[in-house]
Design an enzyme around this catalytic site. Structure first.
Site, PDB file in Angstrom:
ATOM      1  N   CYS B  76      25.485   8.718 -46.148  1.00 51.52           N
ATOM      2  CA  CYS B  76      24.045   8.591 -45.886  1.00 51.52           C
ATOM      3  C   CYS B  76      23.779   7.605 -44.745  1.00 51.52           C
ATOM      4  CB  CYS B  76      23.298   8.236 -47.174  1.00 51.52           C
ATOM      5  SG  CYS B  76      21.512   8.461 -47.027  1.00 51.52           S
ATOM      6  N   HIS B 177      24.660  12.603 -50.663  1.00 51.14           N
ATOM      7  CA  HIS B 177      25.283  11.631 -51.557  1.00 51.14           C
ATOM      8  C   HIS B 177      26.267  12.330 -52.486  1.00 51.14           C
ATOM      9  CE1 HIS B 177      22.869   8.032 -50.666  1.00 51.14           C
ATOM     10  NE2 HIS B 177      21.936   8.899 -50.345  1.00 51.14           N
ATOM     11  N   GLU B 179      28.227  11.055 -54.502  1.00 49.86           N
ATOM     12  CA  GLU B 179      28.246  10.361 -55.799  1.00 49.86           C
ATOM     13  C   GLU B 179      27.084  10.770 -56.693  1.00 49.86           C
ATOM     14  OE1 GLU B 179      27.194   9.156 -52.978  1.00 49.86           O
ATOM     15  OE2 GLU B 179      25.657   7.623 -53.238  1.00 49.86           O
TER      16      GLU B 179
END
Lengths: 251, 195
Positions: B76, B177, B179
């Site tokens: 990001c 993202h 994650e």
């Protein structure tokens, strides 16, 4: 194209989910993480955890909850409920929350939105607005809908955006709990007048209501609680229905 | 050992938790020696470009990151800071990717921030982002974007096409993202860890 989001909302009290949740295959439906995981596996795009604990121990339980969720789930989640200061929010960010939502505290102290956006970025700040149609306009209410304010929905939402909110979560108190559909007209006005994403809440009863809220209501995301908790609508079925009707969703 | 660069950015912890879920040992660190000796380095980030660059400069990380030789993954804001310049408060960045970072202009059909799940398109890479991932939805939250360029290895679109992932030598980057992108994101992280 960015997909329309389906967001189950879980009410939390003292670290446990409160609404009667009717899932047979769940070891512990009162465990927010367990329930969140189930929704995540079913295709929920995000989760909202609303803490309704009333005690002063709240900040600690919220941080522990955020940490527990962040450790175990790999989709974004928002934490809300009684957040009123930059310190509250800092603890939640440190614990792994992706977003926080503020409601009454923002109306009472609008500068809080600016402070949070400056400290943590707009993407972290969801402003929740509860409003009710009164005498030819939408009036913003506080404290879970008990206290009317001088604020009107549209001007308040616009001010939130200008102050740095990243999203607006609008709940129509007239529609909430009715299962008769979302407030599509007001949602569509919000969506057209604001440039940040709008999350619709209040009134979901059928799959067709979700289709309406994304088409007529022009919402970016739709949030619901009981219809998911009581398995009246299953998320995979809902998403296939939306996809069959031309709404972009993540399948 | 995996080093996650610890700086004043939001949500570095979610990357640490994602590593835990994958059963990998990772440390949050700003120590140059520890970062230099790690097998893999992750440069996460949610925040504002100029403040973050100022912080990186004050701690010498602006010199360290471009000089790393092991696989590095920017996420990001991490990816945007690996570019040359950002329109976000007119900020000079690390210059690993010769690209400019631009601001999305909202229109009624395209809200800003670009927030939510969007699909990966036009994947042109090998191990890190296999072509089978074309069409997979991943989670984005950003108001600035990197145009497609010679180092773009996957695109996505929000009014216009932009770089969803980039790669140059040992530097990998995702605008999304991983994650927070469910199983698709976990796969991307696992691919990176195997490089």
């Amino acid at each position: 194209m960015v997909a329309k989001r389906i967001i189950p909302c879980l009410d939390i009290k003292d670290g446990r989910t409160v609404k009667g949740v009717n899932f047979v295959n769940l070891r512990d439906a009162g465990d927010p993480v367990e329930l969140g995981r189930l929704y995540s596996e079913q295709g929920a795009d995000e989760l909202v955890f609303l803490d309704i604990t009333a005690t002063h121990e709240k900040r600690k339980t919220l941080a522990a909850l955020a940490r527990d969720i962040a450790r175990n789930l790999s989709i974004p989640f928002t934490i809300g409920g009684g957040i009123s200061s930059v310190e509250d929010v800092h603890v939640l960010l440190e614990s792994g929350a992706d977003k926080i939502s503020i409601n009454s505290a923002a109306v009472k102290n609008p500068d809080l939105i600016d402070e949070l956006a400056l400290n943590f970025g707009s993407q972290f700040v969801v402003v929740a607005i509860d409003a009710k149609w009164t005498e030819e306009d939408w009036t913003v209410f506080l404290s879970g809908g008990r206290v009317p304010t001088e604020r009107r929905l549209m001007e308040w939402a616009r001010e939130c955006q200008e102050r740095g909110a990243g999203e607006i979560l609008f709940t129509s108190m007239d529609h909430d709990g009715t299962k008769a559909g979302f407030a599509c007209e007001a949602l569509s006005d919000l969506s057209e007048q604001l440039s940040i994403p709008i999350i619709a809440s209040g009134g979901a009863g059928t799959e067709a209501h979700f289709l309406d809220v994304f088409t007529e209501g022009k919402a970016d995301a739709a949030l619901a609680a009981s219809i998911f908790h009581f398995r009246e609508i299953a998320i995979p079925d809902l998403k296939h229905y939306l996809s069959d009707h031309g709404v972009p969703v993540r399948l | 050992m995996i080093a996650i660069i610890d700086y004043n950015a939001g949500n570095v912890r979610s990357v640490l938790f994602a590593m835990e879920r994958l059963g990998k040992e990772a440390v949050l660190t700003a120590d140059p020696e520890q970062i230099r000796s790690a097998d893999k380095v992750i440069f996460p980030g949610v925040g504002e470009a100029s403040t973050t660059m100022a912080y990186l400069k004050s701690s010498g990380l602006d010199q360290l990151i471009p000089s790393l030789t092991q696989p590095v993954l920017g996420i990001c804001l991490g990816m945007q800071l690996m570019c040359t310049h950002s329109e976000e408060n007119d900020t000079d960045c690390l210059g690993i990717f010769p690209q400019a970072v631009k601001r999305f202009i909202p229109d009624p059909a395209h809200k800003v921030p670009h927030m939510g799940w969007n699909s990966l398109e036009n994947i042109r890479s090998g191990a890190f982002l296999p072509e089978e991932m074309n069409g997979e939805y991943v989670y984005f939250v950003h108001s600035f974007y990197v145009e497609e360029g010679p180092f773009t290895i996957a695109s996505s679109s929000h009014a216009l096409p932009f770089s969803a992932a980039m790669q140059k030598d040992n530097f990998f980057a995702t605008q999304f993202h991983p994650e927070k992108s469910g199983k698709a994101g976990e796969a991307v992280l696992q691919h990176f860890l195997k490089i």
